[in-house]
Design an enzyme around this catalytic site. Structure first.
Site, PDB file in Angstrom:
ATOM      1  N   HIS A   1       0.849  -1.188   0.000  1.00  0.00           N
ATOM      2  CA  HIS A   1       0.000   0.000   0.000  1.00  0.00           C
ATOM      3  C   HIS A   1       0.882   1.235   0.000  1.00  0.00           C
ATOM      4  O   HIS A   1       1.935   1.236   0.628  1.00  0.00           O
ATOM      5  CB  HIS A   1      -0.905   0.022   1.248  1.00  0.00           C
ATOM      6  CG  HIS A   1      -2.075   0.926   1.106  1.00  0.00           C
ATOM      7  ND1 HIS A   1      -1.988   2.267   1.347  1.00  0.00           N
ATOM      8  CD2 HIS A   1      -3.340   0.679   0.707  1.00  0.00           C
ATOM      9  CE1 HIS A   1      -3.163   2.814   1.117  1.00  0.00           C
ATOM     10  NE2 HIS A   1      -4.010   1.873   0.729  1.00  0.00           N
ATOM     11  N   ASP A  52      -8.015  -5.253  -0.054  1.00  0.00           N
ATOM     12  CA  ASP A  52      -8.520  -6.117  -1.125  1.00  0.00           C
ATOM     13  C   ASP A  52      -8.147  -7.581  -0.962  1.00  0.00           C
ATOM     14  O   ASP A  52      -8.615  -8.421  -1.719  1.00  0.00           O
ATOM     15  CB  ASP A  52      -7.978  -5.625  -2.483  1.00  0.00           C
ATOM     16  CG  ASP A  52      -8.532  -4.261  -2.837  1.00  0.00           C
ATOM     17  OD1 ASP A  52      -9.718  -4.033  -2.586  1.00  0.00           O
ATOM     18  OD2 ASP A  52      -7.772  -3.422  -3.354  1.00  0.00           O
TER      19      ASP A  52
HETATM   20  N1  ACO Z   1       4.156  -7.702  -4.722  1.00  0.00           N
HETATM   21  C1  ACO Z   1       5.509  -7.691  -4.886  1.00  0.00           C
HETATM   22  N2  ACO Z   1       6.269  -6.602  -4.713  1.00  0.00           N
HETATM   23  C2  ACO Z   1       5.652  -5.467  -4.371  1.00  0.00           C
HETATM   24  C3  ACO Z   1       4.253  -5.403  -4.176  1.00  0.00           C
HETATM   25  C4  ACO Z   1       3.510  -6.574  -4.370  1.00  0.00           C
HETATM   26  N3  ACO Z   1       2.167  -6.570  -4.206  1.00  0.00           N
HETATM   27  N4  ACO Z   1       3.905  -4.136  -3.833  1.00  0.00           N
HETATM   28  C5  ACO Z   1       5.049  -3.437  -3.806  1.00  0.00           C
HETATM   29  N5  ACO Z   1       6.094  -4.229  -4.130  1.00  0.00           N
HETATM   30  C6  ACO Z   1       7.522  -3.838  -4.152  1.00  0.00           C
HETATM   31  C7  ACO Z   1       7.852  -3.032  -5.397  1.00  0.00           C
HETATM   32  O1  ACO Z   1       8.294  -3.864  -6.457  1.00  0.00           O
HETATM   33  C8  ACO Z   1       8.945  -2.129  -4.879  1.00  0.00           C
HETATM   34  O2  ACO Z   1      10.124  -2.904  -4.798  1.00  0.00           O
HETATM   35  P1  ACO Z   1      11.570  -2.197  -5.038  1.00  0.00           P
HETATM   36  O3  ACO Z   1      11.747  -1.255  -3.873  1.00  0.00           O
HETATM   37  O4  ACO Z   1      12.528  -3.329  -5.035  1.00  0.00           O
HETATM   38  O5  ACO Z   1      11.482  -1.492  -6.356  1.00  0.00           O
HETATM   39  C9  ACO Z   1       8.509  -1.823  -3.447  1.00  0.00           C
HETATM   40  O6  ACO Z   1       7.726  -2.957  -3.048  1.00  0.00           O
HETATM   41  C10 ACO Z   1       7.685  -0.545  -3.300  1.00  0.00           C
HETATM   42  O7  ACO Z   1       6.570  -0.673  -4.186  1.00  0.00           O
HETATM   43  P2  ACO Z   1       6.003   0.511  -5.060  1.00  0.00           P
HETATM   44  O8  ACO Z   1       5.310  -0.060  -6.256  1.00  0.00           O
HETATM   45  O9  ACO Z   1       7.075   1.531  -5.303  1.00  0.00           O
HETATM   46  O10 ACO Z   1       4.950   1.131  -4.043  1.00  0.00           O
HETATM   47  P3  ACO Z   1       3.765   2.082  -4.386  1.00  0.00           P
HETATM   48  O11 ACO Z   1       3.427   2.810  -3.160  1.00  0.00           O
HETATM   49  O12 ACO Z   1       4.045   2.893  -5.608  1.00  0.00           O
HETATM   50  O13 ACO Z   1       2.562   1.080  -4.797  1.00  0.00           O
HETATM   51  C11 ACO Z   1       0.758  -0.411  -4.651  1.00  0.00           C
HETATM   52  C12 ACO Z   1       1.564   0.682  -3.939  1.00  0.00           C
HETATM   53  C13 ACO Z   1       0.325   0.077  -6.041  1.00  0.00           C
HETATM   54  C14 ACO Z   1      -0.505  -0.688  -3.857  1.00  0.00           C
HETATM   55  C15 ACO Z   1       1.625  -1.705  -4.758  1.00  0.00           C
HETATM   56  O14 ACO Z   1       1.964  -2.169  -3.477  1.00  0.00           O
HETATM   57  C16 ACO Z   1       0.940  -2.810  -5.558  1.00  0.00           C
HETATM   58  O15 ACO Z   1       1.036  -2.839  -6.799  1.00  0.00           O
HETATM   59  N6  ACO Z   1       0.180  -3.743  -4.872  1.00  0.00           N
HETATM   60  C17 ACO Z   1      -0.540  -4.777  -5.557  1.00  0.00           C
HETATM   61  C18 ACO Z   1      -1.870  -4.208  -6.084  1.00  0.00           C
HETATM   62  C19 ACO Z   1      -2.854  -3.952  -4.952  1.00  0.00           C
HETATM   63  O16 ACO Z   1      -3.079  -4.794  -4.087  1.00  0.00           O
HETATM   64  N7  ACO Z   1      -3.495  -2.767  -5.013  1.00  0.00           N
HETATM   65  C20 ACO Z   1      -4.514  -2.384  -4.051  1.00  0.00           C
HETATM   66  C21 ACO Z   1      -4.014  -1.342  -3.100  1.00  0.00           C
HETATM   67  S1  ACO Z   1      -5.275  -0.892  -1.934  1.00  0.00           S
HETATM   68  C22 ACO Z   1      -6.329   0.087  -2.823  1.00  0.00           C
HETATM   69  O17 ACO Z   1      -5.953   0.828  -3.683  1.00  0.00           O
HETATM   70  C23 ACO Z   1      -7.721  -0.006  -2.563  1.00  0.00           C
END
Ligand code: ACO
Length: 429
Positions: free
Chosen positions: A306, A363
């Site tokens: 998140h 979710d």
């Molecule tokens: N699985 C694997 N790796 C992940 C995940 C995941 N679900 N989420 C984040 N990471 C990793 C990224 O690859 C990144 O790694 P790095 O530092 O080596 O590059 C690090 O964790 C930080 O992630 P970001 O994508 O930079 O974080 P951001 O805040 O931009 O994204 C998000 C947040 C979009 C929710 C992300 O965690 C994600 O894609 N989750 C899966 C989709 C999801 O469940 N979305 C619902 C969110 S709740 C809502 O909106 C209602």
């Protein structure tokens, strides 16, 4: 503690005021920056930027705190009903008996959609995703209610808010009925908000349908947990579109589309599809945890991570407990719940997820409950949208009632070609 920040750009020194929120969050106010220095700030994806002040929802992602209008989500989940929470978000306080009655009456009175709108559903292919249908239909409401919003006329604005909250259920249920080829079921005034929605979704004219009070309670709870989450992607969309003085229906239609994305609300559908994939593949949870860590693959653990929560999402905690309870009550044994739990356990032990503070989000478990209640997977994000609607309305209202609001319009740093001459076609290489 100082209430000013100092910024040095070349030989220019600028004092910038620091403003504090009611929970002592601090922000450097850069409103004067460009005017005084010619410089702007750049913050892709708004990682550090507050786009507005807001008095609706407080969340502390480090501590896992979420409060609507100051009231902890745990208390609302335990004690309240969705309609009451909608009132709280939109009007700022819990309603007294009289206010709740009149709000409920408005919701009851405005549940029907215009008969002509029913024909719109015939224009969509039966394979249409219900989020596309929902957004189109909500936008279409602006053609039936084209009058300009008049904020001085509180009564008419109250009707506008209630109309949208009430009709969104009818539209969502009709989208589902169209998809599966069953007749539309009209709203029933004697049923409460969630029961009325369940009846429109699952009853058929051929036989009586009784709303199960456990299912109604679960619906109320899930809508409450989704009702607001401050400046997330869809709410920021509603605010940005609304900042151009766009009407409420069109602003919310845009928010619905932002919510549809798999990185936002669309993740609830993706989670179940991911769990089904793991199940089909023999339930090898470790393989998928490894895949999520593999930077050469596009795979992510959906329902994990998140932007704001770097701790347990308090909503996910409540939903996980509810999933256990509701499945037990309904006598359902869903193997996907076991896979989800195994996946959570494996991820929370894995250094990749621990270092990045990736926890299950709202979710992760919600889809398991929706499945148990009988909803098809492509309706999950629609349920999120129904729940989130009071939050969108509250933000749109807050912004429009603030006389200092200006149209949202970010700056950019241009990285394209510098000025060059037009070349006629016959002289181009
Ligand atoms: N699985 C694997 N790796 C992940 C995940 C995941 N679900 N989420 C984040 N990471 C990793 C990224 O690859 C990144 O790694 P790095 O530092 O080596 O590059 C690090 O964790 C930080 O992630 P970001 O994508 O930079 O974080 P951001 O805040 O931009 O994204 C998000 C947040 C979009 C929710 C992300 O965690 C994600 O894609 N989750 C899966 C989709 C999801 O469940 N979305 C619902 C969110 S709740 C809502 O909106 C209602």
């Amino acid at each position: 503690m100082t209430d000013k920040a100092e910024l040095i750009i070349g030989d220019q020194k600028l004092e910038l005021p620091i403003i504090s929120g009611s929970e002592n969050e601090r922000a450097i106010d850069i409103a004067q920056l460009r005017g005084k220095t010619g410089a702007v700030t750049i913050d892709p994806a708004f990682m550090n930027t507050a786009s507005t002040k807001s008095a609706i929802t407080f969340l502390d992602g480090e501590k896992g705190i979420l409060r609507y209008r100051g009231i902890p989500i745990e208390q609302l989940a335990e004690k309240s009903k969705f309609v009451e929470v909608a009132f709280l978000l939109i009007y700022g306080n819990l309603p007294n008996k009289e206010q709740l009655d009149s709000f409920s009456t408005l919701l009851t009175r405005h549940s029907l959609i215009h008969e002509d709108m029913k024909r719109f559903f015939d224009g969509f292919p039966s394979t249409a995703h219900p989020m596309a249908v929902l957004s189109s239909m909500v936008c279409s409401l602006s053609t039936y209610y084209p009058e300009e919003h008049n904020f001085a006329d509180k009564q008419s604005m109250d009707v506008t808010y209630a109309r949208l909250i009430s009709k969104v259920r009818t539209i969502a249920a009709y989208a589902y009925k169209k998809e599966i080829g069953q007749p539309f079921v009209y709203p029933q005034n004697h049923l409460r908000y969630c029961a009325n929605y369940l009846n429109m979704m699952f009853s058929v004219p051929a036989e009586p349908y009784e709303v199960d009070p456990d299912i109604e309670a679960a619906m109320n709870l899930l809508f409450i947990l989704h009702a607001d989450h401050e400046q997330n992607c869809s709410t920021s969309t509603v605010r940005l579109v609304g900042s151009a003085k766009t009407n409420l229906y069109a602003s919310v239609a845009a928010g619905i589309l932002a919510l549809w994305g798999p990185l936002h609300g669309g993740a609830n559908q993706e989670v179940i599809e991911m769990l089904q994939l793991i199940q089909k593949d023999g339930g090898n949870v470790k393989k998928y945890v490894d895949l999520a860590k593999d930077k050469t693959s596009n795979f992510r653990l959906m329902g994990f991570g998140h932007r704001v929560y770097k701790n347990f999402d308090p909503r996910a905690k409540i939903i996980k407990t509810t999933a256990d309870k509701i499945l037990k009550k309904l006598g359902i044994n869903d193997p996907l719940l076991d896979i989800a739990k195994e996946l959570e356990e494996a991820a929370l032990k894995d250094p990749y997820f621990v270092e990045r503070k990736l926890y299950p989000n709202v979710d992760f478990y919600s889809g398991i409950i929706y499945r148990a209640l009988g909803f098809p997977t492509d309706m999950f994000t629609v349920l999120f949208a129904i729940g989130r609607l009071p939050g969108w309305i509250a933000h749109w209202k807050e912004m429009n009632e603030d006389p200092t609001t200006k149209i949202g319009r970010p700056r950019q740093i241009y990285t394209g070609e510098v000025a060059r001459e037009y070349v006629p076609l016959d002289q181009r290489k």
